[in-house]
Design a protein around this motif. Structure first.
Motif, short mmCIF file in Angstrom:
data_model
loop_
_atom_site.label_atom_id
_atom_site.label_comp_id
_atom_site.label_asym_id
_atom_site.label_seq_id
_atom_site.Cartn_x
_atom_site.Cartn_y
_atom_site.Cartn_z
N LEU A 282 9.83 -5.00 14.86
CA LEU A 282 8.55 -5.18 15.55
C LEU A 282 7.40 -5.03 14.56
CD1 LEU A 282 6.98 -5.40 18.29
CD2 LEU A 282 6.86 -2.91 18.22
N ILE A 283 7.47 -3.99 13.73
CA ILE A 283 6.35 -3.71 12.83
C ILE A 283 6.32 -4.72 11.69
CG2 ILE A 283 5.39 -2.03 11.23
CD1 ILE A 283 5.11 -1.31 14.20
N ARG A 284 7.50 -5.05 11.16
CA ARG A 284 7.51 -5.99 10.05
C ARG A 284 7.29 -7.42 10.51
NH1 ARG A 284 12.04 -5.95 6.21
NH2 ARG A 284 13.29 -6.31 8.07
N GLY A 285 7.50 -7.64 11.80
CA GLY A 285 7.39 -9.00 12.32
C GLY A 285 6.00 -9.35 12.81
N THR A 286 5.07 -8.40 12.78
CA THR A 286 3.71 -8.69 13.24
C THR A 286 2.73 -8.39 12.11
OG1 THR A 286 3.59 -6.47 14.16
CG2 THR A 286 4.19 -8.21 15.68
N PRO A 287 1.60 -9.10 12.09
CA PRO A 287 0.66 -8.91 10.97
C PRO A 287 0.03 -7.52 10.99
CG PRO A 287 0.12 -10.87 12.26
CD PRO A 287 1.13 -10.12 13.04
N THR B 34 -9.70 4.15 -1.00
CA THR B 34 -8.44 3.42 -1.24
C THR B 34 -7.34 4.39 -1.64
OG1 THR B 34 -9.56 1.37 -1.82
CG2 THR B 34 -7.35 1.69 -2.72
N VAL B 35 -7.68 5.33 -2.52
CA VAL B 35 -6.68 6.30 -2.97
C VAL B 35 -6.25 7.19 -1.80
CG1 VAL B 35 -6.35 8.35 -4.41
CG2 VAL B 35 -7.41 6.31 -5.37
N VAL B 36 -7.22 7.64 -1.00
CA VAL B 36 -6.89 8.52 0.13
C VAL B 36 -6.00 7.78 1.13
CG1 VAL B 36 -7.85 9.69 2.15
CG2 VAL B 36 -8.89 10.00 -0.10
N LEU B 37 -6.43 6.57 1.50
CA LEU B 37 -5.66 5.77 2.46
C LEU B 37 -4.22 5.60 1.98
CD1 LEU B 37 -8.04 2.81 3.43
CD2 LEU B 37 -7.25 4.66 4.90
N THR B 38 -4.10 5.22 0.71
CA THR B 38 -2.77 4.93 0.17
C THR B 38 -1.92 6.20 0.09
OG1 THR B 38 -3.78 3.20 -1.16
CG2 THR B 38 -1.56 3.86 -1.74
N ALA B 39 -2.51 7.25 -0.49
CA ALA B 39 -1.71 8.46 -0.73
C ALA B 39 -1.27 9.10 0.58
CB ALA B 39 -2.51 9.45 -1.57
N VAL B 40 -2.19 9.24 1.51
CA VAL B 40 -1.83 9.88 2.78
C VAL B 40 -0.84 9.01 3.55
CG1 VAL B 40 -2.72 10.74 4.98
CG2 VAL B 40 -4.02 11.10 2.88
N SER B 41 -1.08 7.71 3.59
CA SER B 41 -0.20 6.83 4.38
C SER B 41 1.19 6.74 3.77
CB SER B 41 -0.80 5.43 4.47
OG SER B 41 -2.10 5.49 4.96
N ILE B 42 1.28 6.73 2.44
CA ILE B 42 2.62 6.60 1.84
C ILE B 42 3.42 7.87 2.13
CG2 ILE B 42 2.24 7.53 -0.51
CD1 ILE B 42 3.99 4.25 -0.02
N SER C 294 3.78 1.15 7.03
CA SER C 294 4.51 1.46 5.80
C SER C 294 5.86 2.11 6.10
CB SER C 294 3.66 2.36 4.91
OG SER C 294 4.28 2.53 3.67
N ALA C 295 5.90 2.91 7.17
CA ALA C 295 7.16 3.57 7.53
C ALA C 295 8.26 2.53 7.75
CB ALA C 295 6.97 4.43 8.78
N ALA C 296 7.90 1.42 8.40
CA ALA C 296 8.90 0.39 8.68
C ALA C 296 9.44 -0.21 7.38
CB ALA C 296 8.30 -0.70 9.55
N TYR C 297 8.53 -0.49 6.44
CA TYR C 297 8.97 -1.08 5.17
C TYR C 297 9.73 -0.06 4.33
CZ TYR C 297 6.30 -5.32 5.98
OH TYR C 297 5.85 -6.49 6.49
N GLN C 298 9.19 1.16 4.27
CA GLN C 298 9.87 2.19 3.48
C GLN C 298 11.27 2.44 4.02
OE1 GLN C 298 7.72 5.77 2.27
NE2 GLN C 298 5.84 4.86 3.05
N VAL D 68 8.19 9.59 8.09
CA VAL D 68 8.72 8.87 9.26
C VAL D 68 9.91 8.01 8.84
CG1 VAL D 68 8.16 7.20 11.06
CG2 VAL D 68 6.43 8.84 10.32
N ALA D 69 9.83 7.45 7.63
CA ALA D 69 10.84 6.47 7.20
C ALA D 69 12.21 7.11 6.97
CB ALA D 69 10.37 5.77 5.92
N VAL D 70 12.23 8.35 6.49
CA VAL D 70 13.53 8.98 6.19
C VAL D 70 14.38 9.11 7.45
CG1 VAL D 70 14.66 11.09 5.40
CG2 VAL D 70 12.82 10.09 4.06
#
Lengths: 335, 284
Positions: free
Chosen positions: A156-161, A118-126, A206-210, A132-134
């Motif tokens: 597109l990303i925020r509009g789909t599950p 969980t920590v790896v997934l979260t840290a690497v993805s954030i 996450s990039a879309a939300y960030q 990407v988000a910047v």
């Protein structure tokens, strides 16, 4: 109070008094928080190291503490409560807690291993998502055609599950098979392909939300800032880089911390593409021992620990990078 | 040879014509003050000079290089033109010193030590040597504007644009900014100034332009516009401004208590000639 905050210079004594008393209360609280954090993370790290190194302190997956004392305490308290009849309910509650502690001692080791993923997934993805988000948010605010691309991506990303996105990546595309062929994937400390697919999925999502959080922050940077940067001869991109982003990213921290907190929890969706993270571990064990409530409660405790750590960390970051007159950190602390 | 030529510049925002066929020129060392009612196009005129705003028609020349040509390197152009804003627009996340060094480092490519030295010298010049490490929010409006001037000056511009530099300041802070501007005048800087400060216009300007509805209604030496305006509108406007923004009283002298560099006797009388040279602080 508001007077002292607004006009600290003219009312030096009251201000100094406040300065003296305020930190003392904060000190106790932050010391407690620090102790709890150290205990939580110390335990996690010891568990991870113990299991990676093949069982240094205790066998792999074996509890650090013995469960027996908690079990016998629970049994004794249970007997006591029964003998007291209706009046024994507070003892009964204690017995329940002791029983839960014994349960925790037994199953937390397995959950700790899940928490690592969980920590790896979260840290690497954030982090990847942020990178990407910047550019996405800059394109959205300052671009013309790229603004539309950025908008399309976000919608597109925020509009789909997210779950559907993960399924498309894992089952729909051959991403999974392709990653499996890479060297070292799934061997030793390097996680298996499902984890990488999850990281790709979370990064995209996450990039879309960030980008939305950062966009809002960039838009709150005064327009005159970029004008002034352009007026001294900086290119638009340099003006954004050296003037707008340093301010905008500071504004973005509170909103952005929201995204980190969400990501910690929605990383549990990786369970649906076979990643043995925290939720998946709890779910698998519960399917075995049918203690669903207790297992999910244990998992929830770990998620809570992760989330509180994350928000604490970002609050610290926000204070650390705070600049007088930029953002509201100082104002909030006073009142 | 003119340093700045504005030829037939027009600009509209939608249906609103902000500038109509504006033409004027400035020589090196000239100080031109532009006055006019709000919405008359003064700020737009300044922004057309360094191309923060694109003109619809007409041309702007700086040192005979066409500013408005589509292939002009605007960043290179803006390096030569300093701008001071009504709202200061200091970089809010940087200290006073770093506000100045940013351009030196990232635009002129100076190394950190040299940029720092130059920035400190320019902050010293505007009387803020002790405030180099303060953030904009920790400075008064007058101090912020002086940092803004130092930031622009450090780039060694040929021309300085001032867009109502004192309009956002408390009255008691105006003097310190005007004082710095007068020092610049004395050093022979070429300045295009939009301001309502009639004391400054009267004593420091070589030329005064009255802009209304995007047109230069009247332009000439300030004493002529003040004493013998050709147009009634000019007389009415200047009269009203003088009532509001101190005509003969000179705020920079009032506030600083130091003698005025430009002198009160006559505008620009003691400055080295208007047309030739005197650009010690001018071009690089």
């Amino acid at each position: 109070m508001s007077d002292a905050t607004a006009d600290g210079a003219s009312d030096g004594t009251a201000d100094a008094a406040r300065q003296r008393t305020l930190p003392r209360g904060t000190d106790v609280r932050s010391a407690l928080a620090l102790a709890a954090g150290l205990l939580f993370w110390g335990w996690l790290v010891v568990r991870w190291l113990n299991d990676w190194l093949g069982g240094v302190l205790v066998g792999r997956g074996e509890p650090l503490l013995a469960a027996e004392p908690f079990e016998s305490a629970a049994a004794v308290l249970d007997g006591l409560a029964a003998s007291l009849g209706v009046l024994g309910w507070p003892i009964d509650v204690l017995a329940g807690l002791a029983g839960f502690a014994a349960f925790g001692v037994e199953f937390l080791p397995a959950l700790a291993r899940g928490a690592w993923l969980t920590v790896v997934l979260t840290a690497v993805s954030i982090v990847l998502g942020f990178l990407v988000a910047v550019p996405l948010s800059v394109a959205r605010v300052y671009g013309t055609r790229s603004a539309w691309l950025s908008l399309a991506y976000a919608e597109l990303i925020r509009g789909t599950p997210l779950l559907a996105q993960l399924f498309v990546l894992y089952y729909g595309l051959s991403l999974s098979a392709w990653i499996r062929e890479l060297p070292a994937v799934g061997t030793g400390i390097v996680p298996g392909q499902a984890v990488w697919v999850a990281i790709v999925g979370f990064t995209i999502n996450s990039a879309a939300y960030q980008a939305e959080y950062i966009r809002a922050a960039l838009e709150s940077v005064a327009a005159g800032q970029l004008t002034a940067a352009r007026a001294i001869g900086l290119s638009k991109l340099d003006g954004i880089r050296y003037v707008v982003l340093p301010q905008g990213l500071r504004y973005a921290i509170p909103g952005w911390s929201n995204e980190l907190v969400y990501l910690i929890k929605y990383s549990s969706l990786a369970a649906f593409i076979t990643v043995p993270e925290l939720f998946d571990r709890a779910d698998t064990i519960a399917a075995d021992n049918f203690e669903y409530t207790a297992m999910y409660a244990l998992a929830a405790l770990l998620y809570l620990g992760l989330v509180l750590s994350a928000s604490k960390l970002l609050a610290r970051l926000e204070r650390r990078v705070a600049i007088p007159g930029l953002g509201q950190v100082a104002g909030r602390q006073g009142s | 040879m003119s340093l700045l030529r504005v030829e037939g510049v027009s600009k509209s925002y939608g249906n609103e014509r902000v500038l109509r066929d504006v033409t004027f020129g400035m020589d090196r060392g000239d100080v031109e003050v532009v006055v006019g009612p709000s919405g008359s196009g003064k700020s737009t005129l300044l922004r057309c000079v360094n191309r923060l705003t694109e003109v619809d028609a007409g041309e702007v020349y700086l040192d005979d290089a066409c500013v408005t040509a589509p292939d002009t390197d605007v960043d290179a152009l803006r390096r030569q033109v300093g701008m001071v804003f009504q709202g200061f627009n200091l970089f809010a996340h940087l200290t006073a010193r770093k506000n100045v060094t940013l351009g030196l480092r990232r635009v002129l490519g100076m190394d950190a030590a040299a940029a720092r030295e130059k920035a400190d010298a320019h902050l010293e010049r505007v009387g803020l040597g002790a405030q180099a490490d303060s953030y904009p929010a920790e400075l008064s409006g007058g101090q912020q504007q002086r940092v803004g001037i130092a930031r622009a000056l450090a780039m060694d511009p040929k021309l300085m644009l001032f867009d109502e530099p004192t309009s956002a300041l408390d009255p008691e802070l105006i003097g310190e900014v005007l004082g710095v501007m007068r020092d610049l005048v004395a050093e022979g800087m070429t300045m295009l100034v939009v301001t309502h400060e009639m004391g400054f216009a009267r004593s420091a300007a070589d030329t005064l332009s009255f802009l209304e509805d995007g047109r230069i209604v009247e332009r000439g030496p300030p004493e002529r516009l003040f004493e013998r305006p050709e147009h009634e509108r000019t007389a009415a406007f200047l009269g009203r401004l003088t009532d509001l923004h101190g005509g003969s009283a000179d705020r920079s002298v009032e506030a600083d208590g130091r003698p005025d560099a430009g002198g009160e006797s006559g505008p620009a009388s003691d400055r080295a000639g208007g047309t030739s040279g005197a650009d010690g602080a001018g071009g690089p």
